[in-house]
Design an enzyme around this catalytic site. Structure first.
Site, PDB file in Angstrom:
ATOM      1  N   LEU A 106       0.923  -1.350   0.013  1.00 57.15           N
ATOM      2  CA  LEU A 106       0.212  -0.124  -0.083  1.00 57.15           C
ATOM      3  C   LEU A 106       0.942   1.179   0.077  1.00 57.15           C
ATOM      4  O   LEU A 106       0.179   2.329   0.345  1.00 57.15           O
ATOM      5  CB  LEU A 106      -0.897   0.063   1.260  1.00 57.15           C
ATOM      6  CG  LEU A 106      -1.892  -1.061   1.176  1.00 57.15           C
ATOM      7  CD1 LEU A 106      -3.022  -1.327   2.328  1.00 57.15           C
ATOM      8  CD2 LEU A 106      -2.722  -1.136   0.189  1.00 57.15           C
ATOM      9  N   GLY A 107       2.083   1.014  -0.461  1.00 60.09           N
ATOM     10  CA  GLY A 107       3.069   2.385  -0.563  1.00 60.09           C
ATOM     11  C   GLY A 107       3.193   2.987   0.622  1.00 60.09           C
ATOM     12  O   GLY A 107       3.498   4.084   0.799  1.00 60.09           O
ATOM     13  N   SER A 109       6.053   2.929   2.564  1.00 59.57           N
ATOM     14  CA  SER A 109       7.293   3.428   2.666  1.00 59.57           C
ATOM     15  C   SER A 109       7.481   4.984   1.871  1.00 59.57           C
ATOM     16  O   SER A 109       7.956   6.038   2.314  1.00 59.57           O
ATOM     17  CB  SER A 109       8.689   2.750   2.292  1.00 59.57           C
ATOM     18  OG  SER A 109       8.378   2.553   1.004  1.00 59.57           O
ATOM     19  N   ALA A 111       4.759   7.053   1.215  1.00 62.03           N
ATOM     20  CA  ALA A 111       3.905   7.908   2.240  1.00 62.03           C
ATOM     21  C   ALA A 111       4.770   8.427   3.362  1.00 62.03           C
ATOM     22  O   ALA A 111       4.877   9.489   3.523  1.00 62.03           O
ATOM     23  CB  ALA A 111       2.822   7.149   2.777  1.00 62.03           C
ATOM     24  N   ASP A 152       5.085   4.609  -6.447  1.00 65.73           N
ATOM     25  CA  ASP A 152       4.707   4.738  -5.031  1.00 65.73           C
ATOM     26  C   ASP A 152       4.899   6.214  -4.522  1.00 65.73           C
ATOM     27  O   ASP A 152       4.025   6.888  -4.162  1.00 65.73           O
ATOM     28  CB  ASP A 152       5.283   3.743  -4.089  1.00 65.73           C
ATOM     29  CG  ASP A 152       4.744   2.406  -4.103  1.00 65.73           C
ATOM     30  OD1 ASP A 152       4.281   2.128  -5.061  1.00 65.73           O
ATOM     31  OD2 ASP A 152       4.806   1.645  -3.263  1.00 65.73           O
TER      32      ASP A 152
HETATM   33  O1  PMV Z   1       5.493  -3.578  -4.775  1.00 71.17           O
HETATM   34  P1  PMV Z   1       3.867  -3.504  -4.761  1.00 71.17           P
HETATM   35  O2  PMV Z   1       3.511  -4.395  -3.952  1.00 71.17           O
HETATM   36  O3  PMV Z   1       3.459  -2.049  -4.922  1.00 71.17           O
HETATM   37  O4  PMV Z   1       3.936  -3.833  -6.529  1.00 71.17           O
HETATM   38  C1  PMV Z   1       4.358  -3.684  -7.519  1.00 71.17           C
HETATM   39  C2  PMV Z   1       3.635  -3.658  -8.920  1.00 71.17           C
HETATM   40  C3  PMV Z   1       4.255  -4.524  -9.882  1.00 71.17           C
HETATM   41  O5  PMV Z   1       3.677  -4.320 -10.992  1.00 71.17           O
HETATM   42  C4  PMV Z   1       4.311  -6.014  -9.463  1.00 71.17           C
HETATM   43  C5  PMV Z   1       5.803  -4.197 -10.090  1.00 71.17           C
HETATM   44  C6  PMV Z   1       6.162  -2.918 -10.681  1.00 71.17           C
HETATM   45  O6  PMV Z   1       7.215  -2.367 -10.592  1.00 71.17           O
HETATM   46  O7  PMV Z   1       5.186  -2.278 -11.319  1.00 71.17           O
END
Ligand code: PMV
Length: 317
Positions: A106-107, A109, A111, A152
């Site tokens: 859920l991002g 780190s 945030a 993120d």
């Molecule tokens: O790290 P997460 O859980 O936010 O997921 C990354 C998303 C992927 O498509 C699996 C990898 C990427 O770099 O886009």
């Protein structure tokens, strides 16, 4: 110096609504800011910089760099440096709080990085542009993730909803205007593998059987495009149906584990308009489009002893 003695900052978490994994193979993805995130407050302290994150049971005091300096110390030092504060000599005390759970996709780190950078820069009496916040947060994210995809901390900085494409020139983000924020319920289980492991698992399958997985990845790209249109139209029932289809694809790629399946089933049985895993999978967060009243979903998760919250996604700053 005109340093105010207090600075605050906040940033949302992120969810991938459509296209995780297929985005690594050239297809579009859609990501959005969560209605919940983290907040940071910086006040004048005594001695070396201090950071406390009560919700994550973390408390540190920055000593001189070297042995015993872990990722959180380095991330904090990177944030201080990025806003022009001396990481060894600034007498500042930062408290970070919020409901965003760590390490479930859920991002959190990012945030953390954006809220920290905003609080420290306002403590230093500086108003950073969006671009500078994003660049400073990237320095902090590099400490935690090596080479982050950029998604993120971009969502954490800009908020709203973004179309995300990986190109040979790097990631490309384009804002999308939603007809309305989307009501969701989010639940999660522990991650059983890293994003890197999940991505390489999919890559290995796609390389071994391109004739089988190529069409699945292409279908995921089509769902992301349809998803964008449904988000722009505010068609919740259609967004839910597209979540269900996209989750089926993620299952086909082998990144949905038993916990993900269980949480998706709980949401659907309790009346969700659709549900899918979000992020890299192998555990982690699941997102459901909520019916008008999200209470039955929250109660179903509670009865199953699974953590959950109701919020909206896609709201801008
Ligand atoms: O790290 P997460 O859980 O936010 O997921 C990354 C998303 C992927 O498509 C699996 C990898 C990427 O770099 O886009």
């Amino acid at each position: 110096m005109t340093t105010p003695r207090r600075g605050t900052g906040a940033a949302p978490g992120k969810v991938i609504l459509f296209g995780e994994h297929s985005v690594v193979h050239g297809q579009p993805a859609i990501a959005a800011a969560l209605g919940i995130g983290l907040g940071a407050t910086a006040t004048a302290g005594e001695g070396p910089p201090q950071l406390s994150i009560p919700a994550w049971q973390q408390q540190i005091q920055l000593k001189a760099s070297g042995a015993g300096f872990d990722a959180l110390d380095r991330g904090f030092a990177a944030a201080l440096e990025a806003v022009g504060l001396d990481p060894t000599r600034t007498a500042v005390k930062v408290t970070v709080d919020g409901e965003l759970p760590p390490s479930v996709g859920l991002g959190s780190s990012a945030a953390f990085a954006v809220a920290l950078v905003r609080a420290l820069s306002s403590f230093a009496g500086e108003r950073l542009s969006t671009d500078r916040v994003r660049a400073a947060a990237e320095q902090v994210e590099r400490v935690f993730h090596g080479t982050p995809s950029g998604l993120d901390h971009t969502v954490a900085t800009l908020g709203g909803c973004l179309h995300y494409l990986r190109t040979s020139e790097g990631p490309q983000f384009t804002p999308i205007t939603l007809a309305r924020p989307i009501p969701v319920v989010v639940s999660w289980s522990p991650r059983r593998g890293s994003t890197r492991q999940a991505v390489s698992h999919v890559g290995a399958r796609a390389a071994r059987w391109p004739d089988l997985y190529g069409p699945v990845l292409e279908a995921m790209g089509r769902i992301a495009r349809e998803g964008q249109a449904a988000l722009e139209a505010g068609d919740l029932a259609r967004i839910g149906a597209l979540f269900d289809i996209n989750h089926g694809h993620l299952n086909a790629l082998g990144v949905s584990n038993a916990d993900n399946e269980r949480l998706v089933a709980i949401a659907r049985e309790a009346g969700a308009l659709g549900a899918k895993l979000t992020g890299a999978g192998l555990g982690g967060a699941v997102i459901a489009v909520a019916p008008e009243d999200p209470t039955p979903l929250l109660e179903a998760f509670e009865a199953a002893r699974c953590p959950a919250f109701a919020t909206t996604v896609g709201r801008g700053d």
